[in-house]
Write a protein that holds these residues in place. Structure first.
Motif, short mmCIF file in Angstrom:
data_model
loop_
_atom_site.label_atom_id
_atom_site.label_comp_id
_atom_site.label_asym_id
_atom_site.label_seq_id
_atom_site.Cartn_x
_atom_site.Cartn_y
_atom_site.Cartn_z
N GLY A 161 -50.92 8.36 -36.14
CA GLY A 161 -51.52 9.47 -35.40
C GLY A 161 -51.70 9.17 -33.92
N GLY A 162 -51.18 8.02 -33.46
CA GLY A 162 -51.35 7.62 -32.06
C GLY A 162 -50.60 8.53 -31.10
N ARG A 163 -51.10 8.56 -29.86
CA ARG A 163 -50.49 9.42 -28.84
C ARG A 163 -50.00 8.56 -27.66
NH1 ARG A 163 -55.82 9.39 -29.58
NH2 ARG A 163 -56.47 10.52 -27.72
N ILE A 164 -48.97 9.07 -27.01
CA ILE A 164 -48.44 8.40 -25.81
C ILE A 164 -48.53 9.38 -24.65
CG2 ILE A 164 -46.36 7.41 -24.74
CD1 ILE A 164 -45.31 6.91 -27.61
N LEU A 165 -48.97 8.88 -23.50
CA LEU A 165 -48.88 9.68 -22.26
C LEU A 165 -47.97 8.92 -21.31
CD1 LEU A 165 -52.58 10.68 -21.46
CD2 LEU A 165 -50.79 12.19 -22.34
N THR A 166 -46.96 9.60 -20.79
CA THR A 166 -46.08 8.93 -19.84
C THR A 166 -45.70 9.87 -18.71
OG1 THR A 166 -44.12 7.52 -19.65
CG2 THR A 166 -43.89 9.45 -21.04
N VAL A 167 -45.44 9.30 -17.54
CA VAL A 167 -45.05 10.09 -16.37
C VAL A 167 -43.55 9.99 -16.20
CG1 VAL A 167 -45.36 10.42 -13.89
CG2 VAL A 167 -47.18 9.38 -15.22
N ILE A 168 -42.93 11.15 -15.96
CA ILE A 168 -41.51 11.12 -15.61
C ILE A 168 -41.28 12.09 -14.46
CG2 ILE A 168 -40.51 10.30 -17.77
CD1 ILE A 168 -39.99 13.31 -18.37
N SER A 169 -40.06 12.09 -13.95
CA SER A 169 -39.74 12.87 -12.76
C SER A 169 -38.45 13.63 -13.01
CB SER A 169 -39.57 11.89 -11.60
OG SER A 169 -38.70 12.39 -10.63
N THR A 170 -38.27 14.70 -12.24
CA THR A 170 -36.98 15.40 -12.32
C THR A 170 -35.85 14.44 -11.94
OG1 THR A 170 -37.65 16.26 -10.15
CG2 THR A 170 -37.69 17.80 -12.00
N LEU A 171 -36.14 13.41 -11.15
CA LEU A 171 -35.10 12.44 -10.79
C LEU A 171 -34.68 11.61 -12.00
CD1 LEU A 171 -36.60 11.16 -7.41
CD2 LEU A 171 -34.80 12.88 -7.74
N THR A 172 -35.61 11.46 -12.96
CA THR A 172 -35.33 10.68 -14.18
C THR A 172 -34.60 11.53 -15.20
OG1 THR A 172 -37.60 9.90 -13.82
CG2 THR A 172 -36.49 9.09 -15.77
N GLY A 173 -34.82 12.87 -15.11
CA GLY A 173 -34.28 13.78 -16.11
C GLY A 173 -35.35 14.07 -17.15
N ILE A 174 -36.00 15.22 -17.01
CA ILE A 174 -37.10 15.53 -17.93
C ILE A 174 -36.57 15.83 -19.33
CG2 ILE A 174 -38.98 17.19 -18.38
CD1 ILE A 174 -39.39 17.10 -15.25
N ASP A 175 -35.54 16.65 -19.41
CA ASP A 175 -35.00 16.99 -20.74
C ASP A 175 -34.42 15.75 -21.42
OD1 ASP A 175 -35.74 19.57 -20.47
OD2 ASP A 175 -33.78 20.29 -19.80
N GLU A 176 -33.74 14.92 -20.65
CA GLU A 176 -33.13 13.70 -21.22
C GLU A 176 -34.22 12.77 -21.77
OE1 GLU A 176 -32.43 15.06 -18.38
OE2 GLU A 176 -30.26 15.12 -18.03
N THR A 177 -35.32 12.64 -21.02
CA THR A 177 -36.39 11.74 -21.46
C THR A 177 -37.08 12.31 -22.70
OG1 THR A 177 -36.71 11.22 -19.14
CG2 THR A 177 -38.37 10.39 -20.65
N LYS A 178 -37.33 13.63 -22.68
CA LYS A 178 -37.95 14.26 -23.86
C LYS A 178 -37.09 14.01 -25.09
CE LYS A 178 -40.49 18.40 -23.08
NZ LYS A 178 -40.47 19.83 -22.79
N ARG A 179 -35.78 14.15 -24.91
CA ARG A 179 -34.86 13.95 -26.05
C ARG A 179 -34.97 12.52 -26.61
NH1 ARG A 179 -29.96 15.34 -23.65
NH2 ARG A 179 -30.85 17.35 -23.15
N MET A 180 -35.15 11.56 -25.72
CA MET A 180 -35.28 10.16 -26.19
C MET A 180 -36.49 10.03 -27.11
SD MET A 180 -34.45 8.23 -22.62
CE MET A 180 -35.18 6.68 -23.07
N PHE A 181 -37.60 10.67 -26.74
CA PHE A 181 -38.80 10.62 -27.59
C PHE A 181 -38.54 11.37 -28.90
CE2 PHE A 181 -40.82 9.22 -23.72
CZ PHE A 181 -41.83 8.37 -24.17
#
Ligand SMILES: C[S@@+](CC[C@H](N)C(=O)[O-])C[C@H]1O[C@@H](n2cnc3c(N)ncnc32)[C@H](O)[C@@H]1O
Length: 192
Positions: free
Chosen positions: A145-165
């Protein structure tokens, strides 16, 4: 060394340590919103300790990590318990909330700095290298039930990072966002 202030709290900043910016403050606010009094919290890549400094006032416990010796010294100066390790490889136990402001800038080899500060920015060629390594071992330390908070940027690719999770079985929801010059910063909350 210099003294910084955020939300009326003073903290110290050493040379060669990431100078907290909009990404740091966005994560502080999201973490203060998210952390519960019963939470065991792990902050990965604490820098000067700014996020943990605030979260430790509202959570049951906080421990932080950083790979940079300067960052570890700085976090300790600011009263944050910190372990010098790569991501969380030197950490045992399970955490209810894991927060991470990763080095997220796409960085070709020729743009790397030779100092420890490079570790604050350098996310490899795509900007997602450290997030990918973080995800590879997350199940070892995230409580059920643990949660993660992480910061990303449009330079990193928001959709790409979400997909990794999502590929690791998480739902990734955007909980806050801020437009800054050249990029938009987003805090993702990831849960299963
Ligand atoms: C963008 S800075 C964020 C610092 C601080 N949390 C903040 O929000 O101001 C990223 C931090 O992660 C640390 N870092 C980068 N790669 C790491 C790794 N593999 N393991 C631990 N810390 C790492 C850097 O040294 C740096 O302090």
């Amino acid at each position: 060394m210099s003294i910084r202030i955020y939300r009326d709290k003073e903290f110290e900043l050493l040379d060669e340590v990431y100078d907290p910016g909009e990404d740091s403050f966005l994560l502080v606010e999201a973490a203060l919103n998210e952390a519960r009094p019963c939470d065991k919290v792990l902050e990965v890549g604490t820098g000067c300790g700014i996020v943990s400094l605030f979260v430790k006032e509202v959570a049951a416990s906080v421990v932080a990590t950083d790979i940079s010796p300067h960052a570890c010294r700085n976090a300790r100066l600011n009263g944050v318990p910190v372990v010098r390790t790569d991501l969380f490889s030197g950490i045992c136990g399970r955490f209810d909330l894991v927060v991470f402001n990763p080095p997220y800038l796409p960085t070709p080899p020729e743009e790397r700095l030779s100092s420890w500060l490079n570790r604050a920015f350098d996310g490899g060629p795509t900007g997602r290298k450290e997030v990918s390594r973080f995800l590879a071992d997350i199940d070892r330390i995230l409580a059920p039930g643990g949660r993660i908070l992480t910061v990303i940027s449009t330079l990193t690719g928001i959709d790409e990072t979400k997909r990794m999770f999502e590929e690791r079985g998480f739902k990734a929801e955007q909980v806050s966002s801020e437009k800054v010059p050249f990029e938009r910063l987003v805090v993702l909350k990831c849960i299963r």
